[in-house]
Structures are given as C-alpha cells and as structure tokens.
Design a protein around this motif. Structure first.
Motif, PDB file in Angstrom:
ATOM      1  N   LYS A 112      13.002 -61.913  46.025  1.00 60.00           N
ATOM      2  CA  LYS A 112      11.630 -62.044  45.535  1.00 60.00           C
ATOM      3  C   LYS A 112      11.012 -60.701  45.170  1.00 60.00           C
ATOM      4  CE  LYS A 112      10.666 -66.254  48.173  1.00 60.00           C
ATOM      5  NZ  LYS A 112       9.798 -66.897  49.201  1.00 60.00           N
ATOM      6  N   THR A 113      11.536 -59.641  45.728  1.00 57.71           N
ATOM      7  CA  THR A 113      11.022 -58.307  45.435  1.00 57.71           C
ATOM      8  C   THR A 113      12.188 -57.354  45.190  1.00 57.71           C
ATOM      9  OG1 THR A 113      11.005 -57.644  47.770  1.00 57.71           O
ATOM     10  CG2 THR A 113       9.004 -58.660  46.896  1.00 57.71           C
ATOM     11  N   GLU A 148       5.468 -60.712  37.230  1.00 57.67           N
ATOM     12  CA  GLU A 148       5.858 -61.107  38.579  1.00 57.67           C
ATOM     13  C   GLU A 148       5.566 -59.984  39.573  1.00 57.67           C
ATOM     14  OE1 GLU A 148       7.146 -64.152  39.541  1.00 57.67           O
ATOM     15  OE2 GLU A 148       6.588 -64.707  37.486  1.00 57.67           O
ATOM     16  N   SER A 149       4.696 -60.267  40.516  1.00 60.21           N
ATOM     17  CA  SER A 149       4.403 -59.265  41.551  1.00 60.21           C
ATOM     18  C   SER A 149       5.649 -59.090  42.416  1.00 60.21           C
ATOM     19  CB  SER A 149       3.227 -59.727  42.412  1.00 60.21           C
ATOM     20  OG  SER A 149       3.532 -60.956  43.055  1.00 60.21           O
ATOM     21  N   GLY A 150       5.872 -57.879  42.821  1.00 56.54           N
ATOM     22  CA  GLY A 150       7.032 -57.607  43.669  1.00 56.54           C
ATOM     23  C   GLY A 150       8.239 -57.108  42.906  1.00 56.54           C
ATOM     24  N   LEU A 151       8.207 -57.204  41.551  1.00 55.85           N
ATOM     25  CA  LEU A 151       9.317 -56.713  40.741  1.00 55.85           C
ATOM     26  C   LEU A 151       8.903 -55.434  40.015  1.00 55.85           C
ATOM     27  CD1 LEU A 151      10.730 -59.964  39.089  1.00 55.85           C
ATOM     28  CD2 LEU A 151      11.590 -58.780  41.115  1.00 55.85           C
ATOM     29  N   GLU A 152       9.766 -54.427  40.078  1.00 57.29           N
ATOM     30  CA  GLU A 152       9.518 -53.174  39.375  1.00 57.29           C
ATOM     31  C   GLU A 152      10.574 -52.976  38.296  1.00 57.29           C
ATOM     32  OE1 GLU A 152       9.712 -48.338  40.084  1.00 57.29           O
ATOM     33  OE2 GLU A 152       9.804 -49.695  41.811  1.00 57.29           O
ATOM     34  N   ASP A 157      17.698 -51.217  46.430  1.00 56.91           N
ATOM     35  CA  ASP A 157      16.854 -52.413  46.313  1.00 56.91           C
ATOM     36  C   ASP A 157      16.896 -53.006  44.899  1.00 56.91           C
ATOM     37  OD1 ASP A 157      15.546 -50.240  45.222  1.00 56.91           O
ATOM     38  OD2 ASP A 157      13.547 -50.865  45.897  1.00 56.91           O
TER      39      ASP A 157
END
Length: 345
Positions: free
Chosen positions: A180-181, A210-214, A241
């Motif tokens: 999820k991240t 999407e929050s949590g994705l960089e 990660d």
C-alpha cells in the motif's frame, strides 16, 4: 528445291514438288509483317510495364529504434505493399538517436519517395525538419506524434490513455501483492518523445493520486538495452521500499524481467510493462510481470501506408487514427499470444 531443302541449305531432300516463286515472296512478307507486329506489341508491353513501375508509389517507414516491436509494424508495411500496390522501404536507427532519423529524412528527400511515416524521437527538436519534408511529400507520424508539425495524420494509440491503463493495472498489481505504500520506479529510453511524455502523464493521473506512493525520477536509458537492465538493477539495490516498477518502452519489459529474476531481494516489486516482446510475455506467463499494455504495431505499419497512399491520391484522410490498446494479463495471455504468432508469420 523444296521449301525444306531451301531452309536447310540443300542438305535435306523432300519429295514434295517445288513451290512457285511467288509463294515464297508472299510467305516472306507475311513473316516480316508478323515479326513487325510482335515487336510493336512487345515494345508496347515493355513500355506499359515501365510506366506501371514508374507510377508505383514509393513510401518510407522510419522507426525510432530497432526493437522487436518494429518487426510487427514492418509486417503491416509489407501487407500494405501487397494490398495497395505500393513499394515501401523501412529505416531503423540502431541506437535510437535523433541524428539517425535526421540523416534518414535528408536521404529520403532526395531519393524520389512519395511520402514518409515516422515515429519522431524528439518531436519538438525535429519539427523544422519534419515541416521541410512535409513541404515535399506527405508526412504521417505513427506511435509517437509531432502535433506541432505539418504532418497530415497520426497513427497509433492514445498514449495518455495507455499511461492510464498502465496505472490501473499497477494499482491492481499492488493490491494483489498487498503493498500500500512505497516507491515507484519508471523506466524509459527518453522523456522527450511524445509517447513517453503522454504515458507518464497518464501514469501520474492514476498513481500520482494515491497517498503512500512516491514516484521516483524517471530512469533513462537512451534505448540502450544494457543500460536499461543496469537501471533496474540499480533501482532494486538502492530502494529497499521499492514496491512497483513500470517499463514504458517495449524493451524495458525484458530488462525488468531479467534484472528481477536475478535479484536476491526477498520481496520483489510488482511489475507492469508495455508491448509484446517475447521475454515480456514469458514473464507475464510466469507471474513475474502482472500485466503489459499492448498496442497494435501491425496497424501502425499498415494504416500509415494506407494514409500516405490516400493523401497522394488526393483523398481526404483522418487526422488521427487510434489503433487501440489491449491490457494483457495472465488469464488473457494464451489467446493474445496465439493471435500474435499469426501476425508474425
């Protein structure tokens, strides 16, 4: 002497009576007349063949690199040759350099081509040259557009939609992996090609929300397969990660698959790719690549030639021919692969 003995110089005797002298004269005149008519007919036939050859339209098809993707497009070009009665030459830059395409276009302008289809490597930088070509013959863009140029049409996928499709498949892949991240790595040859720009936009519109994705800065390889694989190896080693990787050009799929297979990471990132290279499809089959977003390169070749011919014949042509997209995942792979094998014959 009989006719037979006369033709054979008297070495053969026949029992038939000698024919009157007038008979030989008439026969000779008839033979000469027949020979004259045959010569005229042969000359007329040769002239007609020469005119037909001279009138056959001659087009050029310029790719942006030498990947397997363009082998399928060339099949479409060859089918168009047969169906449309045209001649076509395919030009493929080995290293995907703008200078290669520029050289091809300069040569094409002086070689009596009637039109050219091209996937421009750097649309903005090449627009002045593309316009120069368009002033002499019909110009079509395929796969990657040059919308600011004077091209008569674009043939290919909507690449923003293609990016969105990749983003959608990526979200499904992340859900399947339970991630999820984390970080997301994108891999492509260049970011100055319109298809790369558009696909990145579509990916950003989906994954970027999407929050949590960089999303990391894009890894560039300049269409060098060795560099493409090294980029994947570096990303796998540098980012513990890293949860997702997307290959934006066709050869990035095999690079992602090869580097990931060799990696010692316990948790390997989900992968989404583009196009239908053999190694990419094998990785989908093995479950290593979740999905690949495929286009229709056969249609790139075929429809580009058809548009060039229509333009040369004075017919109206569509400004954009959207050839569509197919997302291939493991459940749909077998049917897709069977169809692909037919196209490659």
């Amino acid at each position: 002497m009989s006719a037979i003995s006369w033709l054979s110089g008297g070495s053969f005797r026949a029992s038939t009576p000698a024919a009157p002298r007038g008979t030989f004269v008439a026969a000779s005149l008839l033979a000469l007349a027949f020979a004259s008519c045959k010569t005229k007919a042969d000359n007329a036939s040769a002239s007609a063949s020469g005119q037909a050859a001279a009138q056959m339209l001659h087009f050029a098809f310029v790719t942006n690199n030498s990947s397997d993707f363009w082998n399928i497009a060339e099949k479409g070009v060859r089918k168009a040759e047969k169906d449309l009665g045209i001649k076509a030459d395919v030009f493929r830059p080995l290293k995907g350099e703008v200078s290669d395409q520029q050289r091809f276009l300069e040569d094409i302008q002086v070689q009596n081509f009637d039109g050219v289809a091209i996937s421009p490597i750097d649309a903005d930088a090449m627009t002045p040259l593309l316009d120069k070509v368009a002033g002499k013959m019909s110009l079509v863009c395929d796969d990657s557009d040059a919308p600011k140029s004077k091209r008569v049409a674009y043939v290919g996928s909507n690449n923003v939609d293609a990016g969105r499709a990749a983003g959608k498949a990526a979200l499904e892949a992340l859900a399947a992996s339970g991630a999820k991240t984390g970080k997301v790595a994108l891999f492509v040859g260049r970011m100055d090609m319109q298809n790369a720009i558009d696909r990145k936009q579509g990916i950003d519109e989906t994954l970027g929300k999407e929050s949590g994705l960089e999303i990391l800065p894009v890894f560039l390889d300049n269409a060098d397969r060795t560099k493409a694989k090294k980029n994947v190896e570096d990303a796998l080693a540098r980012y513990p990660d890293l949860v997702l990787m997307i290959g934006i050009w066709s050869y990035n799929g095999p690079a992602l698959a090869g580097a990931t297979r060799a990696s010692t990471r316990e948790h390997k990132p989900a992968i989404v790719a583009f196009d239908e290279e053999e190694e990419t499809l094998k990785a989908v089959q093995d479950g290593l690549i979740y999905a690949t977003i495929t286009q229709k390169p056969f249609e790139f070749g075929y429809q580009s030639m058809k548009l060039l011919k229509d333009a040369k014949d004075g017919k109206s042509v569509e400004k954009v021919v959207d050839t569509g997209l197919v997302t291939v995942e493991k459940p749909s792979l077998a049917e897709f692969w069977d169809q692909l094998k037919i196209l490659k014959k």
